[in-house]
Every structure is written in structure tokens, then in C-alpha cells.
Design a protein around this motif. Structure first.
Motif, mmCIF file in Angstrom:
data_model
loop_
_atom_site.group_PDB
_atom_site.id
_atom_site.type_symbol
_atom_site.label_atom_id
_atom_site.label_comp_id
_atom_site.label_asym_id
_atom_site.label_seq_id
_atom_site.Cartn_x
_atom_site.Cartn_y
_atom_site.Cartn_z
ATOM 1 N N UNK A 20 0.860 -1.243 0.030
ATOM 2 C CA UNK A 20 0.083 -0.060 -0.106
ATOM 3 C C UNK A 20 0.801 1.126 0.017
ATOM 4 N N UNK A 21 0.939 2.015 -1.240
ATOM 5 C CA UNK A 21 1.679 3.104 -1.222
ATOM 6 C C UNK A 21 3.258 2.802 -0.961
ATOM 7 N N UNK A 22 3.611 1.773 -1.308
ATOM 8 C CA UNK A 22 5.140 1.446 -1.102
ATOM 9 C C UNK A 22 5.428 0.720 0.268
ATOM 10 N N UNK A 23 4.437 0.615 0.970
ATOM 11 C CA UNK A 23 4.519 0.037 2.550
ATOM 12 C C UNK A 23 4.304 -1.247 2.425
ATOM 13 N N UNK A 24 4.967 -2.329 3.052
ATOM 14 C CA UNK A 24 4.577 -3.801 2.935
ATOM 15 C C UNK A 24 3.467 -3.893 4.174
ATOM 16 N N UNK A 25 2.438 -4.520 3.794
ATOM 17 C CA UNK A 25 1.418 -5.004 4.879
ATOM 18 C C UNK A 25 1.269 -6.455 5.101
ATOM 19 N N UNK A 26 1.586 -6.907 6.142
ATOM 20 C CA UNK A 26 1.433 -8.285 6.331
ATOM 21 C C UNK A 26 0.349 -8.567 7.717
ATOM 22 N N UNK A 27 -0.678 -9.276 7.209
ATOM 23 C CA UNK A 27 -1.918 -9.506 7.948
ATOM 24 C C UNK A 27 -2.446 -8.318 8.509
ATOM 25 N N UNK A 28 -2.776 -7.268 7.849
ATOM 26 C CA UNK A 28 -3.315 -6.040 8.106
ATOM 27 C C UNK A 28 -2.699 -4.969 8.894
ATOM 28 N N UNK A 29 -1.281 -5.324 8.983
ATOM 29 C CA UNK A 29 -0.616 -4.357 9.730
ATOM 30 C C UNK A 29 0.740 -3.885 8.867
ATOM 31 N N UNK A 30 0.876 -2.375 8.883
ATOM 32 C CA UNK A 30 2.056 -2.221 8.171
ATOM 33 C C UNK A 30 3.319 -2.437 8.777
ATOM 34 N N UNK A 31 4.333 -2.921 7.995
ATOM 35 C CA UNK A 31 5.588 -3.172 8.511
ATOM 36 C C UNK A 31 6.324 -2.087 8.670
ATOM 37 N N UNK A 32 7.021 -2.109 9.957
ATOM 38 C CA UNK A 32 7.815 -0.822 10.105
ATOM 39 C C UNK A 32 8.873 -0.855 9.249
ATOM 40 N N UNK A 33 9.139 0.681 8.744
ATOM 41 C CA UNK A 33 10.350 1.039 7.875
ATOM 42 C C UNK A 33 10.808 2.248 8.278
#
Length: 271
Positions: A138-151
Motif C-alpha cells: 500500500x503506497x510502497x509500504x509492505x503490509x502483513x496480515x493487516x498491519x503495516x511493516x515498520x520501515x
């Protein structure tokens, strides 16, 4: 009177002819050499078949973690063995199905696998999604199981554009849900083709693989060409870079090594 054992022309004692090695001794030495050679070949075959296999990196899909020109060892035993990880076994129907001594890949592993599309081409990517996971960009951010992965944004990565010109691209430190942190780059910012995707649900017995060079990686986001990777297709886990040389320089040109070898990457572990 002729003196026994004396050279009449030089008046020096004659030297005895050098003794010849017995034929049996020469043959024994040759046999020992052959035996050592065969043993060395067998050891090398066992190591390559069951323990470690060398691979080289021909593309930039895992930049900045792996670079074109890196040579690395992949552990064959990490995930157990299947017909795709043992040489030629895929050509023996029915001999080996499933995995022996199986151990599933962990999220964050960099792994070599056979491309599901043809079950023959070797690919290397990072394990992002496990069986049952829901994955989405989503807009360059990886999401796993409905949660944005910290970057976390870190210093820009210096690289080259498609025209060979030096450039800098956004670089991030991405931390997966199990705490594995690794660097990624976004060559096209957060507006690349694969920066906004559908929601993927990883099937049972499959894994979702991605490159760290998010805008320059054909991976599981592309269902038509890679898609979900079956566990059986895994060959092994990338462990260590044993050699690295600048892109475009053949490794066999040893006269270029002093200037072209990336000495700081040699014998570095892969994360």
C-alpha cells in the motif's frame, strides 16, 4: 694391464648407473594418487549435493543486500531435501516426492528456489509471507496480515539509473514482524508499479517471496510469472558471500582482481 673399474681415458673410477625404481613402486604411487583424486572428487560431490552449493547473482533484484557479481554459498540442508534441491532427481519420476528432513523457511530468509513456472530456473528472493499470511503493498509500504511493516528512512543508496548515470534512491530499514531487519530501496519512490497491489493470501504449503529492490524485482507480487512458491521448490538458504567482483567484470580475469574485487564483501554473512 687394464685396471678393473677404471676409465682408461680419464683415469677416474667409473660411476655406477642410477638404480631404476621398481615398476611395482611406480604403480603403487600412481594408484595412491588416483585414489586421493577420487576421494577428493567424492567429497566435493557430497558437499555440493547435500551441504553447500555455490551460486552467483546475475540481477539486481536484491540490491542493496546482494549485488550483481556476488558469489555465495547456499546451504542445501537448511530446509531439508526435495527433488528440486538434489541434482538430476527431478528427472527420475516418483523417486522423491515432498521433502526429507523438512524445516520450513523463516520470514526474512534469503532463499534460492526453482521458479514455479518451469520448475527449473533458479531464483533468489527474500521470504516475506508464510502459509496463510495476507500480503499487500500500500503506497510502497509492505503490509502483513493487516498491519503495516515498520520501515525507517536511512541514508539514500548510491546506484546507477537505466542509462548508467550515478544517482541516489530512497533507502529504508524494514523490520519484519519477527524482528528481522534488512535494507530495501525504492528506485521509483512509493509510486512504482508494484507499490500498490491487490491483497494476496498465501496458500498452504507455499511462500511469498520478494526482492529488496522493490521497484526492480519480479517476484511473488507478479502472479503470472512467479506467484506463490511451493515449499518443495526451495533449494536452500543463502548463507555467505565468498567472492564478489564489480558488475561487468568476469571473475576469471584475475589480472583485474586487485582493482575490481569488492574485498570488503568477501566472507560476509547474508541477512
Amino acid at each position: 694391464m687394464e685396471g678393473a673399474g677404471v676409465d682408461q681415458d680419464t683415469n677416474r673410477p667409473m660411476r655406477a648407473a642410477p638404480a631404476q625404481a621398481p615398476a611395482s613402486s611406480t604403480w603403487a604411487s600412481l594408484r595412491e594418487t588416483i585414489k586421493v583424486g577420487i576421494q577428493a572428487l567424492l567429497i566435493a560431490l557430497v558437499v555440493r549435493t547435500l551441504l553447500f552449493q555455490p551460486f552467483n547473482i546475475p540481477s539486481g533484484s536484491l540490491v542493496p543486500t546482494l549485488l550483481i557479481g556476488d558469489y555465495l554459498f547456499v546451504s542445501k540442508y537448511s530446509y531439508g531435501y526435495s527433488k528440486y534441491s538434489l541434482p538430476l532427481s527431478e528427472y527420475i519420476p516418483g523417486k522423491l516426492e515432498g521433502r526429507v528432513w523438512a524445516a520450513e523457511p523463516k520470514r526474512g530468509d534469503i532463499a534460492v528456489f526453482k521458479l514455479p513456472k518451469d520448475n527449473a530456473t533458479d531464483y533468489i528472493k527474500r521470504v516475506i509471507g508464510l502459509p496463510g499470511d495476507r500480503i499487500q503493498m500500500i503506497d510502497g509500504v509492505l503490509n502483513i496480515n493487516g498491519k503495516a511493516v515498520k520501515r525507517e528512512r536511512i541514508a539514500d543508496y548510491e546506484t546507477f539509473d537505466p542509462y548508467g548515470q550515478a544517482t541516489k534512491v530512497p533507502q529504508y530499514l524494514e523490520t519484519l514482524p519477527n524482528g528481522i531487519a534488512h535494507r530495501i530501496i525504492e528506485r521509483d519512490g512509493d509510486n512504482g508499479f508494484w507499490d500498490r497491489t491487490e491483497l494476496y493470501t498465501v496458500p498452504a504449503g507455499h511462500f511469498f517471496m520478494m526482492g529488496d529492490n522493490r521497484d526492480n524485482s519480479t517476484d511473488s507480487r507478479d502472479l503470472a510469472n512467479v506467484g506463490y512458491v511451493p515449499f518443495d521448490n526451495f533449494v536452500g538458504r543463502a548463507e555467505m558471500i565468498f567472492f564478489s567482483i564489480d558488475e561487468g567484470t568476469p571473475a576469471w580475469q584475475i589480472w583485474n582482481w586487485p582493482a575490481k574485487v569488492r574485498w570488503g564483501r568477501l566472507f560476509s554473512t547474508i541477512h
